[in-house]
Design an enzyme around this catalytic site. Structure first.
Site, PDB file in Angstrom:
ATOM      1  N   GLU A  33       0.827  -1.207   0.000  1.00 35.19           N
ATOM      2  CA  GLU A  33       0.000   0.000   0.000  1.00 35.19           C
ATOM      3  C   GLU A  33       0.864   1.261   0.000  1.00 35.19           C
ATOM      4  O   GLU A  33       1.479   1.610   1.009  1.00 35.19           O
ATOM      5  CB  GLU A  33      -0.942   0.020   1.209  1.00 35.19           C
ATOM      6  CG  GLU A  33      -1.932  -1.133   1.239  1.00 35.19           C
ATOM      7  CD  GLU A  33      -2.934  -1.091   0.096  1.00 35.19           C
ATOM      8  OE1 GLU A  33      -3.249   0.012  -0.400  1.00 35.19           O
ATOM      9  OE2 GLU A  33      -3.413  -2.169  -0.290  1.00 35.19           O
ATOM     10  N   GLU A  74      -5.706   3.683   8.122  1.00 35.49           N
ATOM     11  CA  GLU A  74      -5.232   3.224   6.810  1.00 35.49           C
ATOM     12  C   GLU A  74      -5.105   1.703   6.780  1.00 35.49           C
ATOM     13  O   GLU A  74      -5.418   1.073   5.762  1.00 35.49           O
ATOM     14  CB  GLU A  74      -3.897   3.874   6.460  1.00 35.49           C
ATOM     15  CG  GLU A  74      -3.399   3.520   5.070  1.00 35.49           C
ATOM     16  CD  GLU A  74      -4.307   4.023   3.962  1.00 35.49           C
ATOM     17  OE1 GLU A  74      -4.685   3.206   3.084  1.00 35.49           O
ATOM     18  OE2 GLU A  74      -4.639   5.225   3.944  1.00 35.49           O
ATOM     19  N   GLU A  81     -10.312  -2.985   1.595  1.00 39.65           N
ATOM     20  CA  GLU A  81     -10.059  -3.070   0.152  1.00 39.65           C
ATOM     21  C   GLU A  81      -9.613  -4.471  -0.256  1.00 39.65           C
ATOM     22  O   GLU A  81     -10.058  -4.992  -1.286  1.00 39.65           O
ATOM     23  CB  GLU A  81      -9.020  -2.036  -0.256  1.00 39.65           C
ATOM     24  CG  GLU A  81      -9.539  -0.619  -0.217  1.00 39.65           C
ATOM     25  CD  GLU A  81      -8.505   0.414  -0.614  1.00 39.65           C
ATOM     26  OE1 GLU A  81      -7.323   0.058  -0.820  1.00 39.65           O
ATOM     27  OE2 GLU A  81      -8.880   1.594  -0.727  1.00 39.65           O
TER      28      GLU A  81
END
Length: 126
Positions: A33, A74, A81
């Site tokens: 990420e 996050e 996701e």
């Protein structure tokens, strides 16, 4: 019948295993990420800065809490996701909505980070 996870005794081995899984999650998020890597870079700068600029323990805690909460948010967004992409690789409105909501949570946390730092530090400049 198997015991539910919450009923399992927690000893040093289980705590160490949980620690290893957490480190694995941090490593995976950092590896895959780009947003997390950018936020880690920012935290490496602002956490020590917050400890230096904060006046008193409470202010120091407040200044370092929001960068760390941004990283935690996050991590959760990235987990959402990953699960959405695994379950529904093709576009679906609900999948897109879930990913957008996760992104919005990171945005809100970053806004709180900026607001907190601004409210604490800007008055000292003027």
């Amino acid at each position: 019948m198997t015991a539910m996870a919450s009923n399992v005794r927690r000893g040093p081995r289980q705590i160490y295993a949980a620690f290893q899984w957490s480190m694995k999650g941090l490593k995976a998020c950092y590896q895959f990420e780009a947003s997390f890597r950018a936020e880690v870079s920012l935290a490496i700068v602002v956490v020590p800065l917050g400890l230096w600029l904060g006046q008193g323990a409470i202010e120091k805690i407040i200044l370092i809490t929001f960068p760390v909460l941004t990283l935690a948010t996050e991590l959760l967004n990235s987990a959402i996701e990953a699960v959405v992409d695994k379950v529904s690789p093709e576009f679906h409105e609900l999948a897109g909505r879930a990913k957008d909501m996760g992104s919005a949570s990171v945005f809100l946390m970053m806004m709180m980070f900026l607001l907190t730092w601004g409210l604490i530090l800007i008055p000292r400049l003027f």
